[in-house]
Write a protein that holds these residues in place. Structure first.
Motif, short mmCIF file in Angstrom:
data_model
loop_
_atom_site.label_atom_id
_atom_site.label_comp_id
_atom_site.label_asym_id
_atom_site.label_seq_id
_atom_site.Cartn_x
_atom_site.Cartn_y
_atom_site.Cartn_z
N ILE A 180 23.85 10.98 9.50
CA ILE A 180 25.26 11.21 9.21
C ILE A 180 25.98 11.72 10.46
CG2 ILE A 180 26.89 12.63 7.90
CD1 ILE A 180 24.83 12.51 5.57
N LEU A 181 25.35 12.65 11.18
CA LEU A 181 25.96 13.18 12.41
C LEU A 181 26.19 12.09 13.45
CD1 LEU A 181 24.19 16.61 12.93
CD2 LEU A 181 26.59 16.21 12.42
N ASN A 182 25.21 11.21 13.61
CA ASN A 182 25.36 10.11 14.57
C ASN A 182 26.52 9.21 14.18
OD1 ASN A 182 23.28 10.89 16.25
ND2 ASN A 182 21.75 9.67 15.18
N ARG A 183 26.64 8.91 12.90
CA ARG A 183 27.74 8.05 12.44
C ARG A 183 29.08 8.75 12.61
NH1 ARG A 183 28.46 3.03 9.84
NH2 ARG A 183 30.70 2.78 10.10
N ILE A 184 29.12 10.06 12.37
CA ILE A 184 30.36 10.82 12.58
C ILE A 184 30.79 10.74 14.03
CG2 ILE A 184 31.30 13.18 12.68
CD1 ILE A 184 29.80 13.75 10.08
N GLN A 185 29.83 10.90 14.95
CA GLN A 185 30.15 10.79 16.38
C GLN A 185 30.72 9.43 16.72
OE1 GLN A 185 26.37 11.84 18.19
NE2 GLN A 185 27.22 13.77 18.91
N GLU A 186 30.12 8.38 16.19
CA GLU A 186 30.60 7.03 16.46
C GLU A 186 32.02 6.84 15.95
OE1 GLU A 186 27.85 4.33 14.67
OE2 GLU A 186 26.19 4.95 15.96
N GLU A 187 32.28 7.28 14.72
CA GLU A 187 33.60 7.11 14.13
C GLU A 187 34.66 7.94 14.85
OE1 GLU A 187 34.64 4.92 11.92
OE2 GLU A 187 32.61 4.12 11.68
N GLU A 188 34.32 9.17 15.24
CA GLU A 188 35.27 9.99 15.98
C GLU A 188 35.59 9.36 17.33
OE1 GLU A 188 33.33 13.81 15.99
OE2 GLU A 188 34.55 14.51 14.30
N ALA A 189 34.60 8.80 17.97
CA ALA A 189 34.82 8.14 19.26
C ALA A 189 35.74 6.93 19.09
CB ALA A 189 33.49 7.71 19.87
N MET A 190 35.53 6.17 18.01
CA MET A 190 36.40 5.01 17.78
C MET A 190 37.83 5.44 17.47
SD MET A 190 34.21 2.08 15.84
CE MET A 190 33.30 3.05 14.65
N LEU A 191 38.01 6.53 16.73
CA LEU A 191 39.35 7.02 16.42
C LEU A 191 40.07 7.49 17.67
CD1 LEU A 191 38.83 9.02 13.10
CD2 LEU A 191 40.13 6.92 13.40
N GLN B 27 30.77 15.91 7.23
CA GLN B 27 30.40 17.20 7.80
C GLN B 27 29.99 18.19 6.71
OE1 GLN B 27 34.02 17.83 10.00
NE2 GLN B 27 33.16 16.99 11.89
N ILE B 28 30.67 18.13 5.58
CA ILE B 28 30.29 18.99 4.45
C ILE B 28 28.91 18.59 3.93
CG2 ILE B 28 30.86 19.60 2.07
CD1 ILE B 28 33.86 19.33 2.93
N ALA B 29 28.67 17.28 3.87
CA ALA B 29 27.37 16.80 3.40
C ALA B 29 26.25 17.26 4.33
CB ALA B 29 27.38 15.28 3.31
N VAL B 30 26.50 17.24 5.63
CA VAL B 30 25.50 17.70 6.60
C VAL B 30 25.20 19.18 6.39
CG1 VAL B 30 25.08 18.14 9.06
CG2 VAL B 30 25.96 15.93 8.33
N GLU B 31 26.24 19.97 6.14
CA GLU B 31 26.03 21.40 5.89
C GLU B 31 25.15 21.61 4.65
OE1 GLU B 31 29.91 23.15 5.68
OE2 GLU B 31 30.37 22.65 7.75
N GLU B 32 25.37 20.82 3.62
CA GLU B 32 24.56 20.93 2.41
C GLU B 32 23.11 20.51 2.67
OE1 GLU B 32 25.42 22.24 -0.59
OE2 GLU B 32 27.30 22.78 0.42
N THR C 197 42.17 8.07 6.23
CA THR C 197 41.03 7.88 5.35
C THR C 197 39.73 8.13 6.10
OG1 THR C 197 42.26 6.25 4.08
CG2 THR C 197 39.87 6.26 3.80
N LYS C 198 39.63 7.62 7.33
CA LYS C 198 38.43 7.84 8.13
C LYS C 198 38.26 9.33 8.45
CE LYS C 198 37.65 3.40 10.31
NZ LYS C 198 37.34 2.71 11.56
N LYS C 199 39.35 10.02 8.74
CA LYS C 199 39.27 11.45 9.02
C LYS C 199 38.76 12.20 7.79
CE LYS C 199 42.75 11.67 12.65
NZ LYS C 199 44.07 12.19 13.05
N ASN C 200 39.23 11.80 6.61
CA ASN C 200 38.77 12.43 5.37
C ASN C 200 37.28 12.16 5.14
OD1 ASN C 200 41.26 13.55 4.75
ND2 ASN C 200 41.90 11.79 3.52
N ILE C 201 36.85 10.95 5.44
CA ILE C 201 35.43 10.61 5.30
C ILE C 201 34.59 11.43 6.27
CG2 ILE C 201 33.72 8.76 5.60
CD1 ILE C 201 35.91 6.83 4.56
#
Length: 91
Positions: free
Chosen positions: A58-69, A15-20, A6-10
C-alpha cells in the motif's frame, strides 16, 4: 468531485489502512498460554507476515500515486529478470 480529489481521498484512506496494519503487526502473535499448537502459531505468524507485506504494498502504491499527482515520475523498481542458478551466481 474530480479525479484529483478522489485520488487524494484514496491516498488518505490508504494511509489509515497502513496504520491499522501496523497495529496488527505489533500485537503479540498469540496469547501466552502453555497450550499453543504449532498450527495455531503458524497461522498467526502468517497473518502478521501478510499484514506487513500488505502495508508495504500500500505504501509503495501511495508513493506512486502521489508522484503522479505532483507530476513527477514514480521511482522505478529494478526489473526482475529470471536467472537460473548458475547465471545468478556467475561473476
Amino acid at each position: 468531485m474530480n479525479i484529483k480529489e478522489t485520488k487524494k481521498n484514496i491516498i488518505q484512506a490508504g494511509q489509515i489502512a497502513v496504520e491499522e496494519l501496523i497495529k496488527v503487526a505489533k500485537e503479540a502473535i498469540v496469547d501466552s498460554g502453555d497450550d499453543i499448537t504449532a498450527d495455531r502459531l503458524k497461522n498467526a505468524a502468517a497473518t502478521k507476515k501478510l499484514a506487513i507485506f500488505d502495508a508495504f504494498e500500500i505504501l509503495n502504491r501511495i508513493q506512486e500515486e502521489e508522484a503522479m499527482l505532483e507530476g513527477k515520475k514514480a521511482p522505478k523498481e529494478k526489473e526482475k529478470v529470471f536467472k537460473g542458478f548458475a547465471e545468478g551466481r556467475s561473476k
